[in-house]
Write a protein that holds these residues in place. Structure first.
Motif, short mmCIF file in Angstrom:
data_model
loop_
_atom_site.label_atom_id
_atom_site.label_comp_id
_atom_site.label_asym_id
_atom_site.label_seq_id
_atom_site.Cartn_x
_atom_site.Cartn_y
_atom_site.Cartn_z
N ASP A 154 0.80 -1.23 0.00
CA ASP A 154 0.00 0.00 0.00
C ASP A 154 0.84 1.28 0.00
O ASP A 154 0.44 2.30 0.56
CB ASP A 154 -0.94 0.04 1.22
CG ASP A 154 -2.08 -0.94 1.10
OD1 ASP A 154 -2.60 -1.11 -0.01
OD2 ASP A 154 -2.47 -1.54 2.12
N PHE A 155 1.98 1.27 -0.65
CA PHE A 155 2.84 2.44 -0.62
C PHE A 155 2.20 3.67 -1.28
O PHE A 155 2.39 4.80 -0.83
CB PHE A 155 4.19 2.12 -1.29
CG PHE A 155 5.07 1.20 -0.48
CD1 PHE A 155 4.90 1.07 0.89
CD2 PHE A 155 6.06 0.46 -1.10
CE1 PHE A 155 5.72 0.23 1.63
CE2 PHE A 155 6.89 -0.38 -0.37
CZ PHE A 155 6.71 -0.51 1.01
N THR A 156 1.43 3.44 -2.34
CA THR A 156 0.77 4.57 -2.99
C THR A 156 -0.27 5.20 -2.06
O THR A 156 -0.40 6.43 -1.98
CB THR A 156 0.10 4.12 -4.30
OG1 THR A 156 1.10 3.58 -5.18
CG2 THR A 156 -0.58 5.29 -5.00
N ARG A 157 -0.99 4.34 -1.36
CA ARG A 157 -2.00 4.85 -0.41
C ARG A 157 -1.33 5.69 0.68
O ARG A 157 -1.83 6.76 1.06
CB ARG A 157 -2.75 3.69 0.22
CG ARG A 157 -3.72 4.13 1.31
CD ARG A 157 -4.33 2.95 2.05
NE ARG A 157 -5.46 2.38 1.33
CZ ARG A 157 -6.26 1.44 1.86
NH1 ARG A 157 -6.04 0.98 3.08
NH2 ARG A 157 -7.26 0.97 1.15
N TYR A 158 -0.19 5.24 1.20
CA TYR A 158 0.48 6.00 2.26
C TYR A 158 1.04 7.33 1.73
O TYR A 158 1.07 8.33 2.46
CB TYR A 158 1.58 5.15 2.90
CG TYR A 158 1.03 4.05 3.76
CD1 TYR A 158 0.20 4.33 4.84
CD2 TYR A 158 1.33 2.71 3.50
CE1 TYR A 158 -0.32 3.33 5.64
CE2 TYR A 158 0.81 1.70 4.29
CZ TYR A 158 -0.02 2.00 5.35
OH TYR A 158 -0.55 1.00 6.13
N ALA A 159 1.47 7.35 0.47
CA ALA A 159 1.92 8.62 -0.12
C ALA A 159 0.76 9.61 -0.19
O ALA A 159 0.92 10.80 0.09
CB ALA A 159 2.51 8.38 -1.50
N ASP A 160 -0.42 9.10 -0.57
CA ASP A 160 -1.61 9.96 -0.61
C ASP A 160 -1.97 10.46 0.79
O ASP A 160 -2.32 11.64 0.98
CB ASP A 160 -2.80 9.19 -1.20
CG ASP A 160 -2.62 8.87 -2.69
OD1 ASP A 160 -1.81 9.56 -3.34
OD2 ASP A 160 -3.29 7.94 -3.17
N GLN A 161 -1.87 9.58 1.79
CA GLN A 161 -2.19 9.98 3.15
C GLN A 161 -1.22 11.03 3.67
O GLN A 161 -1.60 11.95 4.40
CB GLN A 161 -2.17 8.75 4.07
CG GLN A 161 -3.35 7.81 3.87
CD GLN A 161 -3.39 6.66 4.87
OE1 GLN A 161 -4.24 5.80 4.78
NE2 GLN A 161 -2.47 6.64 5.82
N GLN A 162 0.06 10.90 3.30
CA GLN A 162 1.04 11.87 3.76
C GLN A 162 0.71 13.27 3.26
O GLN A 162 0.85 14.26 3.98
CB GLN A 162 2.44 11.46 3.29
CG GLN A 162 3.54 12.43 3.74
CD GLN A 162 4.92 11.99 3.29
OE1 GLN A 162 5.11 10.86 2.83
NE2 GLN A 162 5.88 12.88 3.41
N ARG A 163 0.26 13.35 2.01
CA ARG A 163 -0.10 14.67 1.46
C ARG A 163 -1.25 15.30 2.22
O ARG A 163 -1.37 16.53 2.29
CB ARG A 163 -0.46 14.52 -0.02
CG ARG A 163 0.74 14.35 -0.94
CD ARG A 163 0.35 14.51 -2.41
NE ARG A 163 -0.51 13.41 -2.86
CZ ARG A 163 -0.06 12.29 -3.38
NH1 ARG A 163 1.25 12.08 -3.50
NH2 ARG A 163 -0.89 11.34 -3.78
N ASP A 164 -2.12 14.44 2.81
CA ASP A 164 -3.29 14.94 3.54
C ASP A 164 -3.10 14.92 5.05
O ASP A 164 -4.05 15.10 5.81
CB ASP A 164 -4.52 14.09 3.17
CG ASP A 164 -4.89 14.20 1.70
OD1 ASP A 164 -4.63 15.26 1.11
OD2 ASP A 164 -5.43 13.22 1.16
N ASN A 165 -1.84 14.71 5.51
CA ASN A 165 -1.54 14.67 6.95
C ASN A 165 -2.40 13.63 7.67
O ASN A 165 -2.87 13.85 8.80
CB ASN A 165 -1.76 16.04 7.60
CG ASN A 165 -0.84 17.10 7.04
OD1 ASN A 165 0.13 16.79 6.38
ND2 ASN A 165 -1.14 18.35 7.32
N VAL A 166 -2.59 12.46 7.05
CA VAL A 166 -3.41 11.40 7.64
C VAL A 166 -2.52 10.29 8.17
O VAL A 166 -1.69 9.73 7.45
CB VAL A 166 -4.39 10.83 6.59
CG1 VAL A 166 -5.11 9.60 7.16
CG2 VAL A 166 -5.38 11.88 6.15
N TRP A 167 -2.68 9.98 9.46
CA TRP A 167 -1.97 8.85 10.09
C TRP A 167 -2.96 7.72 10.23
O TRP A 167 -3.80 7.70 11.12
CB TRP A 167 -1.44 9.28 11.47
CG TRP A 167 -0.70 8.20 12.20
CD1 TRP A 167 -1.22 7.14 12.86
CD2 TRP A 167 0.72 8.10 12.35
NE1 TRP A 167 -0.24 6.37 13.41
CE2 TRP A 167 0.99 6.94 13.12
CE3 TRP A 167 1.81 8.87 11.91
CZ2 TRP A 167 2.27 6.53 13.46
CZ3 TRP A 167 3.09 8.46 12.26
CH2 TRP A 167 3.31 7.31 13.02
#
Length: 303
Positions: A104-117
């Motif tokens: 899920d590396f792409t999903r985590y990159a998207d979450q990082q942009r939205d400050n989502v942990w």
């Protein structure tokens, strides 16, 4: 004196390599009528074979030589291709995308942009069953890498026989319908031959059980319409496609915008001139010594 004609997008690089190598009794020519040896990208030379009356040996800069093996083209010369250098590149492409997908590396990159942990459950490659269509140098290298990653490695070729411990089990073409439903990951590294045309088609792709599919050999192996049906049915969950029947892929093709398709422009394994030239120079020295060449293509088999 042997006369070499170069027909390649990388011509200037090959000229520099030839200048540095100083191969014996070899001169460069731009005259098709004089050349007895050709170093060429297959698509660039295919339409010019009849203009090469002295041709004796053609060294392809690609592994794929289907542009030169159609029965309508002359076959009265020795054709050699490039082998043994693409396995690591194909393995990087396949394993890189697989790890990205399962972790899920792409999903985590998207979450990082939205400050989502937000952690997510992920799946490991260990224990996954990978079916490699084609057990030559490319498929064999991928098998070794997959084995190191803890995957169960299945292979498929025309005979159902291979001398390699990197494959846990080997199947022949007639057993494709049997092994596809067993496979979590399917990778086609096959050449384009009469036996492999549309080998992956609607009928057998609909037998898959949510598999991940990679097409990195030749585009002729995969029925694109059959793949679209399998994606719609969910029997293929996602497809990574690097090769196609028509390249470039037409801009109106439905694969471009399909959410379950990752598309790349035939870059999974590039022909790097330095590596190609090592094969050519070795073969030339064999040629000059009147010794057998390596990587000779069987026109009847198409590889």
């Amino acid at each position: 004196m042997n006369k070499l004609l170069i027909l390649s997008r990388q011509k200037e690089k090959y000229l520099q390599l030839l200048s540095d190598a100083q191969l014996p009794h070899l001169s460069i020519t731009d005259d098709h009528q004089q050349a007895n040896i050709v170093l060429a990208d297959p698509p660039l030379v295919a339409g010019q074979l009849d203009n090469l009356p002295r041709l004796q040996w053609l060294q392809s800069t690609f592994a794929g030589i289907d542009a030169l093996t159609t029965t309508t083209l002359r076959q009265d010369y020795t054709l050699t291709n490039v082998r043994g250098i693409f396995g690591p590149l194909i393995a990087e492409y396949v394993m890189g995308y697989l790890i990205q997908h399962y972790r899920d590396f792409t999903r985590y990159a998207d979450q990082q942009r939205d400050n989502v942990w937000q952690p997510h459950h992920y799946s490991s490659l260990q224990g996954k069953r990978i079916l490699i269509l084609g057990t030559g140098s490319i498929g064999g290298h991928l098998a070794r890498v997959a084995k190191v990653m803890g995957m169960k490695v299945l292979g498929l070729n025309r005979s159902g026989i291979v001398r390699s411990r990197d494959f846990d089990k080997i199947f022949n073409f007639e057993q494709l319908h049997e092994v596809l439903p067993q496979s979590d990951v399917i990778v086609s590294t096959l050449p384009a031959t009469s036996d492999t045309h549309n080998l992956l088609n609607q009928t057998n792709l609909l037998d898959c059980k949510g598999a991940l599919l990679f097409s990195v050999g030749r585009g002729d192996v995969l029925s694109e319409s059959g793949l679209l049906d399998a994606l719609e049915a969910g029997t293929v969950r996602h497809a990574w496609l690097d090769v196609f029947k028509q390249e470039p892929l037409p801009t109106d093709h439905p694969l471009w915008q399909h959410p379950a398709v990752t598309l790349t422009p035939h870059i999974a394994a590039e022909s790097f001139p330095d590596q190609v030239f090592n094969i050519f120079s070795h073969n030339y020295l064999q040629w000059h010594a009147r010794e057998p060449l390596d990587c000779v293509v069987d026109f009847d088999k198409g590889y």
